[in-house]
Design a protein around this motif. Structure first.
Motif, PDB file in Angstrom:
ATOM      1  N   ALA A   5      -8.735  -0.339  -4.491  1.00 41.48           N
ATOM      2  CA  ALA A   5      -8.396  -0.885  -3.174  1.00 41.48           C
ATOM      3  C   ALA A   5      -8.426   0.221  -2.120  1.00 41.48           C
TER       4      ALA A   5
ATOM      5  N   GLU B 215       9.064 -13.057   1.686  1.00 39.15           N
ATOM      6  CA  GLU B 215       7.633 -13.223   1.959  1.00 39.15           C
ATOM      7  C   GLU B 215       7.405 -14.093   3.190  1.00 39.15           C
TER       8      GLU B 215
ATOM      9  N   ASP C 134      -4.957  -3.666   1.925  1.00 37.20           N
ATOM     10  CA  ASP C 134      -5.528  -4.597   0.949  1.00 37.20           C
ATOM     11  C   ASP C 134      -4.417  -5.228   0.114  1.00 37.20           C
ATOM     12  N   TYR C 135      -3.417  -4.405  -0.211  1.00 36.92           N
ATOM     13  CA  TYR C 135      -2.295  -4.894  -1.016  1.00 36.92           C
ATOM     14  C   TYR C 135      -0.984  -4.320  -0.502  1.00 36.92           C
TER      15      TYR C 135
ATOM     16  N   LYS D  94       5.493 -12.829   6.576  1.00 35.78           N
ATOM     17  CA  LYS D  94       4.356 -13.533   7.181  1.00 35.78           C
ATOM     18  C   LYS D  94       4.676 -13.939   8.622  1.00 35.78           C
TER      19      LYS D  94
ATOM     20  N   ASN E 217      -4.850 -13.181   5.277  1.00 37.89           N
ATOM     21  CA  ASN E 217      -5.485 -12.593   4.095  1.00 37.89           C
ATOM     22  C   ASN E 217      -4.550 -11.585   3.418  1.00 37.89           C
ATOM     23  N   LEU E 218      -3.259 -11.884   3.478  1.00 41.32           N
ATOM     24  CA  LEU E 218      -2.249 -10.951   2.977  1.00 41.32           C
ATOM     25  C   LEU E 218      -2.095 -11.068   1.452  1.00 41.32           C
ATOM     26  N   GLN E 219      -2.112  -9.924   0.782  1.00 40.52           N
ATOM     27  CA  GLN E 219      -1.919  -9.907  -0.679  1.00 40.52           C
ATOM     28  C   GLN E 219      -0.650  -9.138  -0.996  1.00 40.52           C
ATOM     29  N   ILE E 220       0.387  -9.867  -1.362  1.00 37.64           N
ATOM     30  CA  ILE E 220       1.662  -9.219  -1.707  1.00 37.64           C
ATOM     31  C   ILE E 220       1.813  -9.226  -3.228  1.00 37.64           C
ATOM     32  N   VAL E 221       2.140  -8.085  -3.795  1.00 35.63           N
ATOM     33  CA  VAL E 221       2.433  -8.046  -5.237  1.00 35.63           C
ATOM     34  C   VAL E 221       3.845  -7.501  -5.440  1.00 35.63           C
TER      35      VAL E 221
ATOM     36  N   LEU F  96      -5.090  -1.600  -9.149  1.00 40.83           N
ATOM     37  CA  LEU F  96      -5.448  -1.595  -7.726  1.00 40.83           C
ATOM     38  C   LEU F  96      -6.128  -0.285  -7.312  1.00 40.83           C
TER      39      LEU F  96
ATOM     40  N   TYR G 223      -1.227  -2.893 -11.877  1.00 41.76           N
ATOM     41  CA  TYR G 223      -1.936  -4.014 -11.244  1.00 41.76           C
ATOM     42  C   TYR G 223      -3.435  -3.738 -11.059  1.00 41.76           C
TER      43      TYR G 223
END
Ligand SMILES: [Zn+2]
Length: 320
Positions: A133, A262, A242-243, A266, A277-281, A130, A128
């Motif tokens: 990050a 998810e 960040d992730y 949250k 500002n959550l970044q889930i991968v 990252l 990804y």
């Protein structure tokens, strides 16, 4: 003979051992998956079994006969210097075993070891892109609850090498006994092992593989997904990452409700931030990921010239 610079990567699990050759561009060749149950059935002979597995692989793949190093992921806690397996419930013969020293003696090759979940996350961070990050966390829900933390480009090790054991955070009110011996660890309710217990109790006629496909709306499974989310949200609220990488065999089950997971994450993440500002991968994990991660780890540590330090992931990408 392969012209490239390559190492042998191994990903050892309680059931299977995955093996392959990883080149310095992180391409994978000669991937194999075999039973680890047969391999380690002679108590006390784990190192010899591992050495003979490596020799056997290199004999079968003559073009890969001379790897620069052997790199192994264990489903275990590993000491801070990454030389010794501390404890490994699924492979008890490796407990307190100085794997690096003993296996290097057997093979005459540099040997690197790491927690399998660190290797999975290194592979995902690479996939990804990252690497830059500041904070990345990984939660891998398999038989247990695997967790890895990367801060400032460094895999977090902790004082003893056992940082990132989210599975052993205590849960208030739980009386369930964990494999680690404590009562009420998160992993006793947020893991594949617990899912299997739920299946036995509530859906005894069903197979585990089809559980979410056939019972996605059952309150029992929804509550289970919320348990997973609570574990992930706990770490999000502490670290403001960040992730957030999510993976593991449970998430790869047919029709696993990833959107519900998810939503619950949250729900339990602090408002307004870090929630807004959550970044889930979602991990690109497959059977090969741990082997490629093991190869990455070896190249990075060889590049760095520090056999025992497994912290910084950034410099290693410069040669890629
Ligand atoms: Zn525990």
């Amino acid at each position: 003979m392969l012209e490239k610079n390559y190492v042998l990567g191994l990903d050892i699990g309680g059931t299977n051992i995955r093996t392959g050759v990883v080149c310095d561009d992180f391409s994978l060749y000669g991937f194999e998956m075999t039973s680890s149950v047969d391999l380690f059935r002679a108590p006390g002979g784990e190192i010899q079994a591992l050495a003979s597995h490596v020799r056997g692989y290199c004999r079968r793949h003559a073009e890969f006969a001379f790897p620069r190093a052997v790199s192994i992921g264990f489903p275990s806690t590993i000491n801070k210097d990454k030389t010794e397996v501390l404890s490994t419930p699924n492979l008890p013969g490796f407990n307190k075993l100085a794997v690096v020293e003993l296996l290097e003696k057997e093979l005459g090759l540099p040997v690197y070891i790491n927690r399998d979940v660190n290797l999975l996350m290194m592979n995902d961070i690479h996939a990804y892109e990252l690497e830059k990050a500041d904070i990345v966390i990984g939660c891998y829900i398999g038989t247990g609850l695997g967790n890895a933390i990367c801060i400032g480009g460094q895999m977090l090790r902790g004082k003893n090498g056992v940082a990132g054991e989210l599975g052993h955070v205590p849960v208030l009110g739980s009386k369930r006994v964990c494999q680690c011996g404590n009562v009420g660890c998160m992993e006793t309710i947020a893991s594949g092992k617990y899912l299997e217990e739920l299946r036995e109790k509530h859906f005894p006629k069903d197979s585990l593989a089809g559980l979410f496909r056939d019972h996605a709306d059952s309150p029992v499974l929804k509550e289970y997904v919320e348990y997973l989310a609570i574990a992930v949200a706990l770490e999000i609220n502490i670290l403001d990452p960040d992730y957030v990488i999510l993976g593991g065999g449970v998430l790869q089950m047919q029709d696993f409700p990833i959107e519900l997971l998810e939503t619950y994450i949250k729900h339990h993440t602090r408002k307004p931030l870090p929630n807004d500002n959550l970044q889930i991968v979602i991990s690109k994990q497959n059977q090969e990921s741990g082997v490629i991660g093991a190869g990455m780890d070896a190249f990075r540590r060889m590049e760095k010239g520090d056999d025992n330090d497994s912290t910084c992931i950034r410099p290693c990408w410069s040669y890629a």
